[in-house]
Design a protein around this motif. Structure first.
Motif, short mmCIF file in Angstrom:
data_model
loop_
_atom_site.label_atom_id
_atom_site.label_comp_id
_atom_site.label_asym_id
_atom_site.label_seq_id
_atom_site.Cartn_x
_atom_site.Cartn_y
_atom_site.Cartn_z
N THR A 110 6.81 -5.79 6.09
CA THR A 110 5.54 -5.67 5.06
C THR A 110 5.06 -4.31 5.31
O THR A 110 5.33 -3.54 6.26
CB THR A 110 4.44 -6.75 5.81
OG1 THR A 110 4.24 -6.48 7.07
CG2 THR A 110 5.22 -8.20 5.48
N ARG A 112 2.04 -3.73 6.52
CA ARG A 112 1.48 -3.59 7.56
C ARG A 112 2.51 -3.27 8.83
O ARG A 112 2.34 -2.33 9.74
CB ARG A 112 0.80 -5.10 8.06
CG ARG A 112 0.43 -5.15 9.40
CD ARG A 112 -0.40 -6.42 9.92
NE ARG A 112 -0.64 -6.68 11.04
CZ ARG A 112 -1.34 -7.61 11.73
NH1 ARG A 112 -2.09 -8.64 10.92
NH2 ARG A 112 -1.62 -7.54 12.92
N GLU A 113 3.45 -4.03 8.80
CA GLU A 113 4.63 -3.44 10.01
C GLU A 113 5.16 -2.19 9.71
O GLU A 113 5.39 -1.37 10.74
CB GLU A 113 5.65 -4.54 9.73
CG GLU A 113 5.39 -6.02 10.11
CD GLU A 113 6.66 -7.00 9.65
OE1 GLU A 113 6.68 -7.81 10.29
OE2 GLU A 113 7.26 -6.65 8.74
N HIS A 147 -3.65 -5.47 0.85
CA HIS A 147 -2.23 -5.63 0.32
C HIS A 147 -1.34 -5.36 1.51
O HIS A 147 -0.19 -4.99 1.11
CB HIS A 147 -1.92 -4.69 -0.81
CG HIS A 147 -2.69 -4.94 -2.12
ND1 HIS A 147 -2.64 -3.80 -3.06
CD2 HIS A 147 -3.24 -5.95 -2.54
CE1 HIS A 147 -3.40 -4.71 -4.31
NE2 HIS A 147 -3.97 -5.84 -3.70
N SER A 149 0.24 -7.32 3.46
CA SER A 149 1.05 -8.37 3.64
C SER A 149 2.19 -8.34 2.73
O SER A 149 3.15 -9.08 2.80
CB SER A 149 0.45 -9.61 3.70
OG SER A 149 -0.41 -9.89 4.84
N ARG A 150 2.05 -7.45 1.68
CA ARG A 150 3.18 -7.29 0.53
C ARG A 150 4.17 -6.34 1.03
O ARG A 150 4.20 -5.73 1.82
CB ARG A 150 2.58 -6.50 -0.67
CG ARG A 150 1.26 -7.42 -1.26
CD ARG A 150 0.75 -6.76 -2.48
NE ARG A 150 0.06 -7.44 -3.35
CZ ARG A 150 -0.47 -7.01 -4.56
NH1 ARG A 150 -0.20 -6.09 -4.98
NH2 ARG A 150 -1.57 -7.94 -4.93
N TYR A 151 5.30 -6.59 0.37
CA TYR A 151 6.30 -5.79 0.72
C TYR A 151 6.70 -4.58 -0.04
O TYR A 151 6.09 -4.55 -1.35
CB TYR A 151 8.05 -6.65 0.71
CG TYR A 151 7.85 -7.68 1.58
CD1 TYR A 151 8.51 -7.63 2.94
CD2 TYR A 151 7.28 -8.92 1.60
CE1 TYR A 151 8.64 -8.41 3.80
CE2 TYR A 151 7.09 -10.03 2.48
CZ TYR A 151 8.02 -9.73 3.73
OH TYR A 151 7.90 -10.64 4.66
N GLU A 154 7.01 -4.63 -4.03
CA GLU A 154 5.84 -4.97 -4.95
C GLU A 154 4.98 -3.94 -5.25
O GLU A 154 3.93 -3.95 -6.02
CB GLU A 154 4.95 -6.12 -4.06
CG GLU A 154 5.55 -7.16 -3.55
CD GLU A 154 4.96 -8.39 -2.93
OE1 GLU A 154 3.97 -8.89 -3.60
OE2 GLU A 154 5.03 -8.48 -1.82
#
Length: 347
Positions: A110, A112-113, A147, A149-151, A154
């Motif tokens: 994600t 975040r990561e 956003h 948590s999006r990949y 997206e």
């Protein structure tokens, strides 16, 4: 004092031959005797054709490639001698923005990561503090902090590159190597990303080494520009002097190919067409490496003697036996004088 000093940097890649690729058949001279320095808070542009060694230079500075010889000094310290904790300190202060936003972001992580990964590696903050930092960084680069948590799939190409910029800023670096950060983007999105980099430089006092083959982009963002050809710097100087009065015939030919958004001026310009192909870096020409394509080459001196990179004007150097200035009609677009023309909102 210069933040980054590169002195006689050389990088050779071995060429393996034979059925099992076990025999050394020579080497590729990717970077050869490159020297320049970058002052704090400024931008050094590296330009040239594909394969000229500009990206290899950047990767040697980052210690992603081990230099064959030469010296790299960051804030007075010998980069090539750093080990362990000292090398980790260096990597914290020097970050990179890669060329392809589609390849440089892990599709299984994600946002975040991805952006928090440098913080995790260097053990900075708790999980909640890292999350807050990621949200702040996304807001700084113009993305919605909700956003996280999006990949990557997206997001659009320009938005992905903004994520790459956020990741580069995570550790508050002083120097960022921008390895063709806009070449894979649409022209209108290029303008947005370049303007973002300029704004971040002013806000955080960043220093850039900006690698690109688009001379218009380099002129917009750079304070000094170095032109590379077949592993060597052939001309270096401040952006205005180099673009207005280029001395090296290779620089002159590159600038003559840059389109001007004025039909009258465009018709008045004289295009310099280079003949032949770029020689192989495995077996570069003797003497001046550009002499096989140079319109003003004289023999035997150009084919036998390597020209020194010597000063031909204050702060302006060229490596040519017969360097002469040639005024180039261009349109000045530079940081502080306005936005890049044509920058609609990203989709």
């Amino acid at each position: 004092m210069a933040l980054l000093e590169v002195n006689k940097l050389t990088k050779h890649f071995p060429v393996q031959q034979g059925i099992l690729l076990s025999r050394l058949g020579g080497h590729v001279s990717a970077v050869d005797d490159v020297s320049f320095s970058v002052e704090k808070g400024t931008t050094m542009g590296l330009v040239g054709e594909s394969g000229c060694g500009k990206s290899t230079t950047g990767r040697c500075i980052l210690r992603l490639y081990r230099a064959t010889s030469g010296e790299i000094r960051y804030d007075g310290r010998d980069v090539l001698a750093l080990r362990g904790a000292d090398l980790k300190w260096y990597r914290r202060n020097v970050q990179v923005i890669f060329q392809d936003p589609y390849a440089s972001l892990n599709p299984r992580m994600t946002i975040r990561e991805i952006v928090a990964e440098p913080l995790v590696i260097h053990g900075i903050g708790t999980r909640e503090e890292q999350k807050k930092k990621v949200q702040e960084l996304l807001e700084v680069v113009g993305l919605n902090p909700e956003h996280i948590s999006r990949y990557p799939h997206e997001f659009s190409g320009g938005q992905r590159q903004r994520i790459g910029v956020a990741r580069a800023l995570a550790l508050n670096p002083k120097l960022i190597i921008c390895d063709e950060p806009v070449s894979a983007l649409d022209v209108s999105i290029q303008a947005q990303v370049v303007n973002l980099l300029e704004e971040l430089q002013k806000e955080f006092g960043l220093t850039y080494v900006f690698i690109a083959h688009d001379l218009s982009v380099v002129r917009h963002i750079s304070d000094r520009v170095a032109v590379m050809y077949l592993g060597k710097i052939v001309e270096i100087g401040d952006w205005r002097g180099l673009y207005d009065r280029p001395h090296h015939p290779y620089t002159q030919s590159l600038l003559s190919a840059v389109p001007v958004p004025d039909p009258v001026k465009q018709r008045e310009r004289q295009r310099i067409i280079l003949e032949g192909d770029v020689p192989s870096p495995i077996d570069p020409p003797t003497g001046c490496r550009f002499h096989t394509r140079c319109p003003i080459a004289q023999f035997p001196i150009c084919a036998e003697e390597v020209p020194e990179l010597k000063e031909i004007a204050p702060g302006h150097s060229a490596a040519c036996h017969f360097a002469e200035p040639q005024p180039i009609k261009t349109q000045h677009v530079h940081g502080g004088s306005g936005e890049v023309i044509g920058a609609p909102a990203e989709g």
